[in-house]
Write an enzyme that holds these catalytic residues in place. Structure first.
Site, mmCIF file in Angstrom:
data_model
loop_
_atom_site.group_PDB
_atom_site.id
_atom_site.type_symbol
_atom_site.label_atom_id
_atom_site.label_comp_id
_atom_site.label_asym_id
_atom_site.label_seq_id
_atom_site.Cartn_x
_atom_site.Cartn_y
_atom_site.Cartn_z
ATOM 1 N N CYS A 9 0.829 -1.206 0.000
ATOM 2 C CA CYS A 9 0.000 0.000 0.000
ATOM 3 C C CYS A 9 0.865 1.257 0.000
ATOM 4 C CB CYS A 9 -0.928 -0.008 1.225
ATOM 5 S SG CYS A 9 -1.889 1.515 1.386
ATOM 6 N N CYS A 12 0.312 3.341 3.197
ATOM 7 C CA CYS A 12 0.954 2.729 4.367
ATOM 8 C C CYS A 12 2.452 3.025 4.352
ATOM 9 C CB CYS A 12 0.701 1.224 4.402
ATOM 10 S SG CYS A 12 -0.991 0.742 4.843
ATOM 11 N N ASP A 35 -1.449 16.359 -2.429
ATOM 12 C CA ASP A 35 -1.640 15.425 -3.535
ATOM 13 C C ASP A 35 -0.578 15.703 -4.600
ATOM 14 O OD1 ASP A 35 -2.827 14.332 -6.116
ATOM 15 O OD2 ASP A 35 -4.363 13.721 -4.683
ATOM 16 N N HIS A 51 -4.698 1.042 8.210
ATOM 17 C CA HIS A 51 -5.143 0.719 6.858
ATOM 18 C C HIS A 51 -6.586 0.211 6.847
ATOM 19 C CE1 HIS A 51 -4.620 -0.518 2.647
ATOM 20 N NE2 HIS A 51 -5.492 -1.458 2.977
ATOM 21 N N ASN A 90 -13.458 8.989 -2.456
ATOM 22 C CA ASN A 90 -13.773 8.124 -3.586
ATOM 23 C C ASN A 90 -13.771 6.691 -3.075
ATOM 24 O OD1 ASN A 90 -13.760 10.309 -5.413
ATOM 25 N ND2 ASN A 90 -11.550 10.177 -5.595
ATOM 26 N N GLY A 96 -13.348 6.564 -8.995
ATOM 27 C CA GLY A 96 -12.038 7.183 -9.125
ATOM 28 C C GLY A 96 -11.029 6.796 -8.063
ATOM 29 N N HIS A 103 -9.027 7.583 2.222
ATOM 30 C CA HIS A 103 -8.451 8.920 2.253
ATOM 31 C C HIS A 103 -9.493 9.948 1.837
ATOM 32 C CE1 HIS A 103 -7.686 7.296 -1.790
ATOM 33 N NE2 HIS A 103 -7.692 8.535 -2.248
ATOM 34 N N HIS A 105 -10.007 13.738 0.284
ATOM 35 C CA HIS A 105 -9.409 14.827 -0.484
ATOM 36 C C HIS A 105 -9.986 16.129 0.054
ATOM 37 C CE1 HIS A 105 -8.031 12.315 -4.000
ATOM 38 N NE2 HIS A 105 -8.952 11.502 -3.488
#
Length: 117
Positions: A9, A12, A35, A51, A90, A96, A103, A105
């Site tokens: 990941c 991670c 980002d 996670h 998402n 997407g 996470h 955004h």
């Protein structure tokens, strides 16, 4: 297993410091970083350190951690001096999602029209 770091990941690895990221905030339970492909002048990802595959898994498995992520989106917006902003989770490839670690955004710094996409 949910909550456990995954060797494959990307996020991670960022949490562990194995992959560099431009960290803007960090708490005991979350990390926020810029980002690498920003879609707005401010585009920060807020992730749980634990996670979970997506927002739904995070909310079901660790609602208090989901709340931490949401609290941190506000802290990011405050630090970035955003008077308005959008928070996006998402969930699934059709929406997407490309990294299978929950996470949020945080997008701001320009007009964000509705509907998105």
């Amino acid at each position: 297993m949910a909550g456990e770091p995954q060797d494959d990941c990307l996020f991670c690895k960022i949490v562990k410091g194995e992959i560099p990221a431009t960290i803007v905030r960090e708490t005991d339970t979350t990390v926020a970083f810029r980002d690498i492909n920003p879609q707005a002048p401010t585009h920060v990802l807020v992730i749980p350190k634990a996670h979970y595959e997506n927002a739904a898994a995070l909310a079901a498995g660790a609602p208090e951690l989901a709340a931490d992520v949401l609290r941190e989106t506000q802290a990011v917006a405050d630090e970035e001096k955003l008077d308005s902003y959008r928070v996006v989770f998402n969930t699934g490839s059709g929406a997407g999602q490309t990294v299978w670690h929950a996470h949020a955004h945080v997008l701001g710094g320009r007009g964000l029209q509705w509907p998105p996409g």
